[in-house]
Write a protein that holds these residues in place. Sequence first.
Motif, PDB file in Angstrom:
ATOM      1  N   LYS A  47       0.854  -1.188   0.000  1.00  0.00           N
ATOM      2  CA  LYS A  47       0.000   0.000   0.000  1.00  0.00           C
ATOM      3  C   LYS A  47       0.888   1.235   0.000  1.00  0.00           C
ATOM      4  O   LYS A  47       2.048   1.195   0.397  1.00  0.00           O
ATOM      5  N   ASP A  48       0.333   2.354  -0.434  1.00  0.00           N
ATOM      6  CA  ASP A  48       1.068   3.623  -0.491  1.00  0.00           C
ATOM      7  C   ASP A  48       1.404   4.155   0.893  1.00  0.00           C
ATOM      8  O   ASP A  48       0.654   3.949   1.844  1.00  0.00           O
ATOM      9  N   THR A  50       3.036   8.081   2.433  1.00  0.00           N
ATOM     10  CA  THR A  50       3.353   9.457   2.058  1.00  0.00           C
ATOM     11  C   THR A  50       4.829   9.707   2.347  1.00  0.00           C
ATOM     12  O   THR A  50       5.292   9.534   3.469  1.00  0.00           O
ATOM     13  N   GLY A  76       6.350   5.434  -7.434  1.00  0.00           N
ATOM     14  CA  GLY A  76       5.617   6.574  -6.921  1.00  0.00           C
ATOM     15  C   GLY A  76       5.112   7.503  -7.994  1.00  0.00           C
ATOM     16  O   GLY A  76       5.353   7.295  -9.185  1.00  0.00           O
ATOM     17  N   SER A  77       4.442   8.546  -7.569  1.00  0.00           N
ATOM     18  CA  SER A  77       3.849   9.508  -8.494  1.00  0.00           C
ATOM     19  C   SER A  77       4.904  10.302  -9.272  1.00  0.00           C
ATOM     20  O   SER A  77       4.615  10.847 -10.321  1.00  0.00           O
ATOM     21  N   THR A  99      10.841   9.763  -5.419  1.00  0.00           N
ATOM     22  CA  THR A  99       9.614  10.406  -4.965  1.00  0.00           C
ATOM     23  C   THR A  99       9.924  11.609  -4.084  1.00  0.00           C
ATOM     24  O   THR A  99      10.786  11.546  -3.223  1.00  0.00           O
ATOM     25  N   ASN A 104       2.913  10.085  -2.831  1.00  0.00           N
ATOM     26  CA  ASN A 104       2.770   8.681  -2.444  1.00  0.00           C
ATOM     27  C   ASN A 104       3.840   7.808  -3.082  1.00  0.00           C
ATOM     28  O   ASN A 104       4.271   8.047  -4.209  1.00  0.00           O
ATOM     29  N   GLU A 105       4.214   6.767  -2.335  1.00  0.00           N
ATOM     30  CA  GLU A 105       5.195   5.802  -2.811  1.00  0.00           C
ATOM     31  C   GLU A 105       4.818   4.427  -2.265  1.00  0.00           C
ATOM     32  O   GLU A 105       4.230   4.310  -1.196  1.00  0.00           O
ATOM     33  N   ARG A 106       5.139   3.395  -3.023  1.00  0.00           N
ATOM     34  CA  ARG A 106       4.923   2.021  -2.598  1.00  0.00           C
ATOM     35  C   ARG A 106       6.066   1.162  -3.116  1.00  0.00           C
ATOM     36  O   ARG A 106       6.890   1.621  -3.896  1.00  0.00           O
ATOM     37  N   SER A 127       8.775   4.429   3.662  1.00  0.00           N
ATOM     38  CA  SER A 127       9.208   5.210   2.504  1.00  0.00           C
ATOM     39  C   SER A 127      10.225   6.283   2.877  1.00  0.00           C
ATOM     40  O   SER A 127      10.995   6.721   2.034  1.00  0.00           O
TER      41      SER A 127
END
Length: 128
Positions: A47-48, A50, A76-77, A99, A104-106, A127
């Motif tokens: 799951k992501d 922050t 990530g985004s 990121t 968000n990162e996963r 993260s």
Amino acid sequence: MKKSLVAGALSLGLLISGAIVTQAGTSWQYNISVYVPSHSKTGGETKDQTKATSGAKAGLALHATQGVKLDVRTKGSDGNGTWKRDVYGGNVYELHSVTTSGNNERLEFSSDLFQGDPVQAILDWRSN
């Protein structure tokens, strides 16, 4: 007197709320189970979280991979980190991240091309 009390309470509230946001990516998520598909398919993801600090390496404590070596990267985004190859249970890793703070990162896992069965990975991660 009342003005300074109100200002102090507001300052404390901002400090606490800022700490909660910052803690999101620096706190470990424990005992996560990730299903990693067979035959080098990607898709086993956490799951992501922050991201708290731009460019900080993510932390991974990999507990079990059923004796199978896996590949893992941050996703990530702002883009994906580089793949860390041949990770396996019982080890701790730092993972490259692109990121930036607040996004968000996963983690994304992949198995070997010749891995015939899916793998269940058990891990902790953050993260940062």
